[in-house]
Design a protein around this motif. Structure first.
Motif, short mmCIF file in Angstrom:
data_model
loop_
_atom_site.label_atom_id
_atom_site.label_comp_id
_atom_site.label_asym_id
_atom_site.label_seq_id
_atom_site.Cartn_x
_atom_site.Cartn_y
_atom_site.Cartn_z
N LEU A 196 0.81 -1.22 0.00
CA LEU A 196 0.00 0.00 0.00
C LEU A 196 0.84 1.27 0.00
O LEU A 196 0.59 2.19 -0.80
CB LEU A 196 -0.95 -0.01 1.20
N HIS A 197 1.81 1.35 0.89
CA HIS A 197 2.58 2.61 1.03
C HIS A 197 3.25 3.04 -0.27
O HIS A 197 3.18 4.24 -0.63
CB HIS A 197 3.61 2.47 2.16
N PRO A 198 3.91 2.14 -1.01
CA PRO A 198 4.52 2.58 -2.27
C PRO A 198 3.52 3.14 -3.27
O PRO A 198 3.91 3.92 -4.15
CB PRO A 198 5.17 1.29 -2.81
N ARG A 199 2.26 2.76 -3.13
CA ARG A 199 1.23 3.29 -4.03
C ARG A 199 0.54 4.52 -3.45
O ARG A 199 -0.38 5.06 -4.07
CB ARG A 199 0.17 2.21 -4.30
N GLY A 200 0.94 4.93 -2.25
CA GLY A 200 0.33 6.10 -1.62
C GLY A 200 -1.07 5.82 -1.09
O GLY A 200 -1.90 6.74 -1.02
N LEU A 201 -1.32 4.58 -0.68
CA LEU A 201 -2.66 4.17 -0.25
C LEU A 201 -2.68 3.82 1.23
O LEU A 201 -1.67 3.40 1.79
CB LEU A 201 -3.14 2.96 -1.07
N PRO A 258 -10.13 18.64 -8.68
CA PRO A 258 -8.83 18.49 -8.01
C PRO A 258 -8.91 17.76 -6.67
O PRO A 258 -7.93 17.15 -6.24
CB PRO A 258 -8.37 19.94 -7.82
N SER A 259 -10.07 17.83 -6.03
CA SER A 259 -10.23 17.18 -4.72
C SER A 259 -10.41 15.67 -4.82
O SER A 259 -10.43 14.97 -3.80
CB SER A 259 -11.45 17.78 -4.01
N HIS A 260 -10.56 15.15 -6.04
CA HIS A 260 -10.83 13.73 -6.25
C HIS A 260 -9.58 13.07 -6.86
O HIS A 260 -9.18 13.41 -7.97
CB HIS A 260 -12.03 13.55 -7.18
N GLN A 261 -9.00 12.14 -6.11
CA GLN A 261 -7.75 11.51 -6.54
C GLN A 261 -8.03 10.18 -7.25
O GLN A 261 -8.61 9.27 -6.67
CB GLN A 261 -6.85 11.27 -5.32
N VAL A 262 -7.57 10.08 -8.48
CA VAL A 262 -7.68 8.84 -9.24
C VAL A 262 -6.28 8.28 -9.44
O VAL A 262 -5.38 8.97 -9.94
CB VAL A 262 -8.35 9.07 -10.61
N VAL A 263 -6.09 7.01 -9.04
CA VAL A 263 -4.79 6.34 -9.14
C VAL A 263 -4.89 5.26 -10.21
O VAL A 263 -5.66 4.30 -10.07
CB VAL A 263 -4.39 5.71 -7.79
N LEU A 264 -4.15 5.41 -11.30
CA LEU A 264 -4.15 4.43 -12.38
C LEU A 264 -2.96 3.50 -12.23
O LEU A 264 -1.81 3.94 -12.18
CB LEU A 264 -4.07 5.14 -13.74
N LEU A 265 -3.23 2.20 -12.16
CA LEU A 265 -2.18 1.21 -11.97
C LEU A 265 -2.26 0.17 -13.09
O LEU A 265 -3.22 -0.60 -13.16
CB LEU A 265 -2.32 0.50 -10.61
#
Length: 382
Positions: A196-201, A258-265
């Protein structure tokens, strides 16, 4: 080159399997074949199994395929026409197979002992999600396969009825061999925090969806629903590679507040994916059409609430263990996301039901159905 763990002249009925999907990208049919045959080779020690593929060493490294009744045969990668017209017919003759099992389509030369698994025929009711060439080719070849197979399998009652209705096959002649979930990988618990941490989660503080980015998987609607959430919602993690037809997805993503974070993996490995699933706040899968729907089942097994579609085969798979929404209505998905964020009792109920539901689907049960169908055919055709 032949990689062997058993002599080809060993006693017992001989079953050949076109395993070329093992060589390709990770997808449902690959997972299905690995899950089923890892069990069947144990259930049926009286059969000799011949697996035809290019990556023989990779398959041979899997313990389930190191048994004495397993032979792994090198079949070079080739285009479908070469495989169906030359490679498989030649291998059938060379190894004197009693049954040859393929996926979706049959070898082109007439022979007895053809078994085929047609996972779905979604291109029939939903041609807009496929290329015209794919639709035409699939209609011709899968119709022919369904009507000429000696043993016909599919993965859900929904797909069974679609095949029967569209191709004039008796429903009672189609065997349903469900997909399943590997609970050794997909399960609840604390395992996998290190991913999780490396992905900022942060565990329990993100939504997740899994699947190739293409129109049928409905990622653009996920983004629209997520964008409607007020304040600063948990991050949305999208696991999957861009496949085709994702321009709407890109446009919607670029307009995200901007307040909504989308993480593409796009680079998630086999060990990381289950960890990301089990630590999510919720698993989202509003696909527009599925012949089964393995990702939501994996979400249930991971011990997280699942939001998914009330369409095609998905309700059959998840039952009442998930929040079912109309995937064409963004407001329904937004409302479901809001409920998951605010209602801890709802989350607890869904998790409990989800774990119980996932236990219904095991590769061993499905392998027993397929093994029985093989035995029935061989008994009738000595």
């Amino acid at each position: 080159m032949t990689y062997r763990t058993a002599p080809t002249d060993a006693p017992g009925k001989k079953i050949g399997i076109d395993f070329h999907v093992f060589d390709g990208k990770f997808q449902g049919s690959r997972t299905h074949l690995l899950g089923i045959y890892a069990e069947i080779v144990v259930l049926c020690p009286h059969f000799q199994f011949f697996f035809f593929l290019e990556q023989t060493e990779a398959l041979g490294a899997i313990s389930a395929f190191q048994r004495s009744n397993v032979t792994i045969v090198h079949m070079p990668h080739a285009n479908p026409l070469v495989r169906l017209a030359w490679q498989l017919p030649r291998l059938r003759k060379q190894y004197q197979l009693d049954i040859l099992h393929t996926q979706y389509v049959l070898p082109l030369w007439p022979a007895k002992g053809n078994a085929v698994t047609i996972h779905d025929v979604l291109f029939e009711p939903f041609p807009e999600f496929f290329t015209p060439r794919f639709v035409l080719r699939s209609r011709l070849m899968m119709r022919w396969a369904a009507r000429h197979a000696d043993i016909l399998f599919t993965v859900s009652d929904y797909s069974k009825q679609e095949i029967a209705n569209r191709y004039g096959v008796e429903a009672c002649d189609i065997k349903v061999v469900h997909n399943a979930v590997d609970t050794a990988h997909f399960h609840p618990g604390d395992e996998g925090h290190e991913f999780l941490h490396p992905r900022g989660l942060i565990a329990g503080q993100y939504f997740i969806t899994v699947g190739r980015i293409e129109p049928r998987k409905n990622h653009a609607s996920i983004l629209r629903a997520y964008a409607r959430l007020k304040g600063t919602p948990p991050p949305l993690v999208i696991v999957g590679q861009r496949d085709f037809g994702y321009s709407d997805f890109e446009a919607t993503l670029s307009a995200m507040p901007p307040s909504h974070q989308v993480v593409l993996l796009a680079d998630v490995g086999d060990l990381e994916l289950p960890a990301l699933c089990r630590h999510a706040l919720a698993f989202i899968y509003p696909s527009l059409a599925e012949g089964f729907g393995m990702p939501p089942l994996e979400g249930l097994a991971s011990g997280v609430p699942v939001i998914t579609s009330a369409t095609t085969a998905i309700p059959e798979v998840v039952g009442d263990a998930a929040m079912l929404i109309d995937p064409t209505k963004v407001e329904e998905l937004t409302q479901a996301l809001q409920q998951i964020c605010t209602d801890s009792d709802l989350r607890a109920r869904l998790i409990s039901k989800g774990l119980a539901r996932a236990r219904h689907y095991t590769w061993k049960k499905s392998a027993q159905v397929q093994a029985h169908a093989f035995q029935q055919y061989l008994d009738a055709n000595p």
